[in-house]
Design a protein around this motif. Structure first.
Motif, short mmCIF file in Angstrom:
data_model
loop_
_atom_site.label_atom_id
_atom_site.label_comp_id
_atom_site.label_asym_id
_atom_site.label_seq_id
_atom_site.Cartn_x
_atom_site.Cartn_y
_atom_site.Cartn_z
N PRO A 190 1.22 -4.18 0.49
CA PRO A 190 2.34 -3.31 1.42
C PRO A 190 2.24 -1.96 0.79
CG PRO A 190 3.32 -5.14 0.30
CD PRO A 190 1.90 -5.21 -0.29
N THR A 191 2.55 -1.07 1.58
CA THR A 191 2.87 0.61 1.38
C THR A 191 4.36 1.00 1.52
OG1 THR A 191 2.22 1.26 3.56
CG2 THR A 191 0.28 0.91 1.95
N GLU A 192 4.37 2.24 0.82
CA GLU A 192 5.62 2.78 1.06
C GLU A 192 5.49 4.22 1.71
OE1 GLU A 192 8.93 4.57 -2.24
OE2 GLU A 192 8.90 2.38 -1.90
N SER A 193 6.30 4.80 2.29
CA SER A 193 6.20 6.13 3.13
C SER A 193 6.14 7.22 1.85
CB SER A 193 7.30 6.49 3.85
OG SER A 193 7.56 7.75 4.08
N PRO A 194 5.21 8.28 1.97
CA PRO A 194 5.34 9.36 1.01
C PRO A 194 6.42 10.22 1.11
CG PRO A 194 3.22 9.19 2.16
CD PRO A 194 4.24 8.28 2.71
N GLU A 195 6.95 10.34 1.97
CA GLU A 195 8.42 10.86 2.42
C GLU A 195 9.67 10.24 1.43
OE1 GLU A 195 11.33 12.47 5.76
OE2 GLU A 195 9.73 11.54 6.29
N ASP A 218 0.12 6.45 2.95
CA ASP A 218 1.04 5.61 2.37
C ASP A 218 0.75 5.14 0.96
OD1 ASP A 218 2.43 5.89 4.82
OD2 ASP A 218 2.07 3.79 5.44
N ILE A 219 1.74 5.02 0.19
CA ILE A 219 1.60 4.72 -1.28
C ILE A 219 1.64 3.07 -1.41
CG2 ILE A 219 2.46 5.15 -3.56
CD1 ILE A 219 3.68 7.80 -2.35
N PRO A 220 0.49 2.63 -1.94
CA PRO A 220 0.71 1.10 -2.32
C PRO A 220 1.56 0.80 -3.09
CG PRO A 220 -1.86 1.90 -2.66
CD PRO A 220 -0.61 3.15 -2.42
N ILE A 221 2.34 -0.28 -2.73
CA ILE A 221 3.66 -0.72 -3.74
C ILE A 221 3.37 -1.02 -4.88
CG2 ILE A 221 5.10 -2.71 -3.74
CD1 ILE A 221 6.24 -0.66 -1.67
N ARG A 252 -5.14 -5.73 -6.73
CA ARG A 252 -3.80 -6.03 -5.72
C ARG A 252 -3.73 -4.61 -4.89
NH1 ARG A 252 0.87 -6.58 -9.64
NH2 ARG A 252 1.95 -7.45 -7.78
N ILE A 253 -4.45 -3.71 -4.77
CA ILE A 253 -4.27 -2.43 -3.87
C ILE A 253 -4.74 -2.84 -2.61
CG2 ILE A 253 -4.94 -0.11 -3.44
CD1 ILE A 253 -2.79 -0.68 -5.77
#
Length: 135
Positions: free
Chosen positions: A68-73, A3-6, A63-64
């Motif tokens: 929260p994260t976001e889906s790579p898709e 997942d990609i950190p916001i 901050r990483i």
């Protein structure tokens, strides 16, 4: 795929707004070309290849952890929309150098990125609508 950190997502969105704003203010379509290249590379190689994220990463290091994260898709879907709109912008500049239509397409990217920074992700809305339709 992780997942990609916001904070990385927000940095990229802020970079898009900044590039488009500077391109419009200074009438420099070359900045749209640079933004297109950055986003294409990120779409092709992943978020870590995005120059905006690479430049912001040292500033975001603290901050990483635990962010929260976001889906790579989902991020890939949003990035595809960005690349599509920027491609239309570049085609418009090629057809009509200095034309306002190129800035219109780039402006759509900037407005969507600004809306996402403020809490409403247009691409996410479209993504979930498409997912819902496919059920």
């Amino acid at each position: 795929m992780k997942d990609i950190p916001i904070p990385y997502v927000r940095a990229n969105q802020a970079g898009m707004v900044l590039f488009v704003l500077l391109a419009v203010v200074f009438q420099l379509p070359v900045l749209i070309v640079a933004l297109w290249a950055i986003q294409v590379l990120g779409l092709w190689q992943g978020v870590r290849a995005n120059l905006i994220v690479q430049l912001a990463a040292p500033l975001l290091r603290q901050r990483i952890a635990g962010a929260p994260t976001e889906s790579p898709e989902l991020q890939r879907f949003n990035n595809s929309i960005v690349v599509g709109l920027l491609t239309l912008s570049l085609i418009s500049f090629w057809i009509s150098p200095g034309g306002w239509i190129g800035y219109l397409f780039a402006g759509m990217v900037a407005l969507a990125a600004l809306a996402a920074i403020c809490g409403f992700c247009v691409g996410c809305f479209l993504y979930y609508q498409l997912k819902r339709q496919r059920r």
